[in-house]
Every structure is written in C-alpha cells, then in structure tokens.
Scaffold this active site. Structure first.
Site, short mmCIF file in Angstrom:
data_model
loop_
_atom_site.label_atom_id
_atom_site.label_comp_id
_atom_site.label_asym_id
_atom_site.label_seq_id
_atom_site.Cartn_x
_atom_site.Cartn_y
_atom_site.Cartn_z
N ASP A 72 43.20 40.82 41.99
CA ASP A 72 43.09 39.50 41.93
C ASP A 72 43.84 39.51 40.69
OD1 ASP A 72 40.56 39.58 41.71
OD2 ASP A 72 40.68 37.60 40.68
N GLU A 128 37.82 38.30 41.22
CA GLU A 128 37.06 38.27 39.24
C GLU A 128 37.67 37.52 38.32
OE1 GLU A 128 37.00 39.70 34.81
OE2 GLU A 128 38.12 38.96 36.30
#
Length: 380
Positions: A72, A128
């Site tokens: 991400d 994250e």
C-alpha cells in the site's frame, strides 16, 4: 536488471492507496503474479477487515527467516498522472516507488535466487502506511520463532540500513465542557477551548529532548460557533520514543491527565501503536550484512537511527532479530521528489539474497561469536 525494473514498473503502475481496499486488492494480485512467476508458488491471500495481505511460506519445517514489506502507499488515485513512472539518467520515479514497491520487488527477486528456501516466509501487507491495524497480528504470528526478520523499507540517507527506530504512540485527548452564550452569560459555561489549551501545554511538557522523546500535539479542534462558549474540544498527540521505558512513562502520564477548569472532563483514548526497534535487535544482523557487503564488493555499509516506525518495530517487539532499511536507495518518501537510484537495485538485492541464504544455513539462532573473531553465522 531489466526484469527488476519491469516488475517495479508493474507494481508502481497499479495504484494502491491504503484507504481503498479494492485498489489494495488489485495491487495484491499484481504482486502475487510477479511472485508466482519468480518463485513458482502462489501466495496465501489473507483478507483481514477488508485489507488484502499476501504470504509465501516455504518448507515443512519451522520458520527461520521473514522477508517483510507492504504494497500500500500514501499516494491517492490519479497520482500517476501528476507523477508518472519514469527511468531517466539512472533515477527511477513514480508514486510509491521508494516507499516501498521497489523493496517488494527486491524481496521477490532475492528469494528467487536462494537455492534452498526451506524455512523462508515472505509477507507483503496492505495497510502499513496507516499503522498496520489489520496486519499487526499477522506480522507477529508470521515472525514468531524466526531467526531473523529482514524489512524491505527504503534505506535511510545514503543507503544506510535502519538499525534503530523510535516507538510510536498515538492519543486523542477530548475535553467536555459546558456551552453558554458568549455574550449574554459566558460565566455559566465551561470553556473546553481553554481547557484543551491547558492540556496541550501539559502534554507537550511530557517530552524529554535529552532522551529523544517527542510528545507533539498535532490536530486541534474546539467550538462550534463564534458566539458560543465551546462545549467540546480535542487534540491528537503523536509520541516518539527510543526505548520501552519512555514509552510506558508517557503512556501512564497521558492516561492520568487531570482537568484544570472546574466542571471540565478529560478523556484520553489511543495508546501505544508500535514498540521501539532498539539497537540490540539489529546489531548481529548488521554485522553480518557488513561482512557480506564486503565479500560482494558492495563497499562499506552504514547504519542509521530514525524517528519513523515500520512493521519492523513489531517483529523486534516480540524479540525477533530485525534489520530494516534493506529496500531501495533513493529518497523523497511521500513527497513529489520520491525516487530510487537504479544502480543500487541489483546490489542491494544481492545483499538481501546473501543475508537470507546465510541465516537459513546457520544453526546457531543467537548469532553469537563461537570463537575469537568469527561469527556463529554461516557464510556463502
């Protein structure tokens, strides 16, 4: 090199902002396809709270080594239009290239060169950048029992490995006061704006610059209209610390904040997000990396201590030796000038492969010295 660059381009061109679960799922499929081609194995697709994570595990024995990364990014949809992927004059650019899609590709390419992957796990998470709310338990479960966790976050300045990271805590301090007309009867109110000002000063005073502890009030809000005594106010607080004792000290103090104004109430939510990655967790692995870099002709490695946290904080927090910053060399994470130095990609990938192979080959999980001047870790 061409395959490495092509795979990075493929990942960068698949936008994956953390908040868009469908985009993250599409990105996971792209990562899975690259991994399948390189490793000859499909990953587990693990969806937690709508977020897609990928995990490869090799061999039937206990886990030995974890390669850890995330796919991400902080970049919103449409960023490719304003920050297109490019490779020019030895520099690769594109949203999320440095943090950390290049690192994910490096992990897969490095693993593909390891002849015996028995005991190797690869975990690529999808949240994250927002604090790993759905992946923390998965990270800790996958890392448990490993001899080493290698984190593919981007390097520090100049290619330094990240051997120490601050722990992170996040809090929200909310004040409940009492509304009143600001012109007719302000004395009947309890001004939450004034109370939150007292709380901001009290919170900031918890910092200890000598210990490297920062306690930073960030987003503040209070009141509803210009002629009303504020009945509610809040402040978000960001805490960064080098060691667990400081993190616990600040946590206790935050939860004990008393109100200053009569009639005001103070409520504190949040808490510790990531424990510190302390220097001792990385020392043995960094020494091994230095030796291997010399053998590979990569030059001297340097280390850095950084205030930002990563998922490596979680692996270190459960006692797993952890070395971070093994990903791309470059700069500009989250910024317009995000970039990767192309020449360093194969060099760092070779170092990662050597680290994995050596830790998988060794039998002394402590990495302790077993005779003068020689590490207990096997060498290529």
């Amino acid at each position: 090199m061409s395959d490495l660059l092509a795979d990075i381009e493929t990942l960068v061109r698949c936008e994956s902002p953390s908040s868009d679960h469908e985009a993250v799922a599409r990105s996971a499929e792209v990562v899975a396809e690259v991994g399948l081609r390189l490793l000859g194995a499909e990953p587990e697709r693990i969806v937690v709270d709508g977020v897609t994570h990928l995990r490869w595990r090799f061999g039937d024995g206990p886990p030995r080594v974890l390669l850890l990364g995330h796919h991400d990014t902080v970049w919103p949809h449409g960023s490719l239009e304003t920050h297109p992927f490019s490779v020019r004059d030895g520099v690769l650019r594109g949203p999320g290239c440095f943090d950390m899609k290049a690192g994910v590709v490096m992990a897969l390419h490095a693993a593909a060169t390891v002849p015996d992957r028995d005991g190797l796990s690869i975990l690529v998470t999808g949240d994250e950048e927002i604090g790993s709310p759905s992946s923390r338990a998965l990270i800790e479960e996958t890392a448990a029992g490993c001899d080493a966790a290698f984190v593919l976050e981007a390097s520090a300045d100049g290619g330094a490995l990240k051997c120490r990271r601050k722990g992170v805590s996040h809090y929200r301090v909310e004040v409940v006061g009492r509304a009143a007309h600001a012109g007719l009867e302000p004395e009947k109110g309890v001004n939450a704006g004034i109370e939150i000002s007292h709380q901001i000063l009290a919170v900031a005073a918890l910092a200890d610059p000598m210990a490297g502890t920062s306690v930073t009030p960030t987003v503040v809000s209070a009141g509803t209209t210009v002629n009303t005594v504020p009945a509610a106010a809040s402040v978000a607080v960001d805490v960064r610390v080098w060691d667990e004792a400081e993190q616990l000290r600040v946590d206790r103090a935050m939860r004990a904040l008393p109100p200053v104004l009569e009639g005001a109430e103070v409520r504190v939510t949040g808490g510790i997000n990531r424990p510190p990655l302390e220097a001792g967790s990385s020392a043995g692995l960094f020494a091994l990396a230095q030796d291997l870099a010399g053998e590979l002709g990569l030059g001297e490695l340097t280390s850095a201590s950084v205030g930002g946290a990563s998922d490596g904080n979680y692996t270190a927090g459960i006692g797993i030796p952890t070395l971070d910053g093994l990903g791309a060399v470059g700069g500009g994470a989250h910024a317009d000038h995000e970039h990767v130095v192309v020449a360093e990609l194969p060099r760092r990938t070779a170092l990662l492969a050597a680290l994995v192979e050596n830790v998988l080959a060794k039998r002394d999980p402590s990495g302790a010295t077993n005779r003068a001047g020689e590490s207990g870790t096997a060498r290529r």
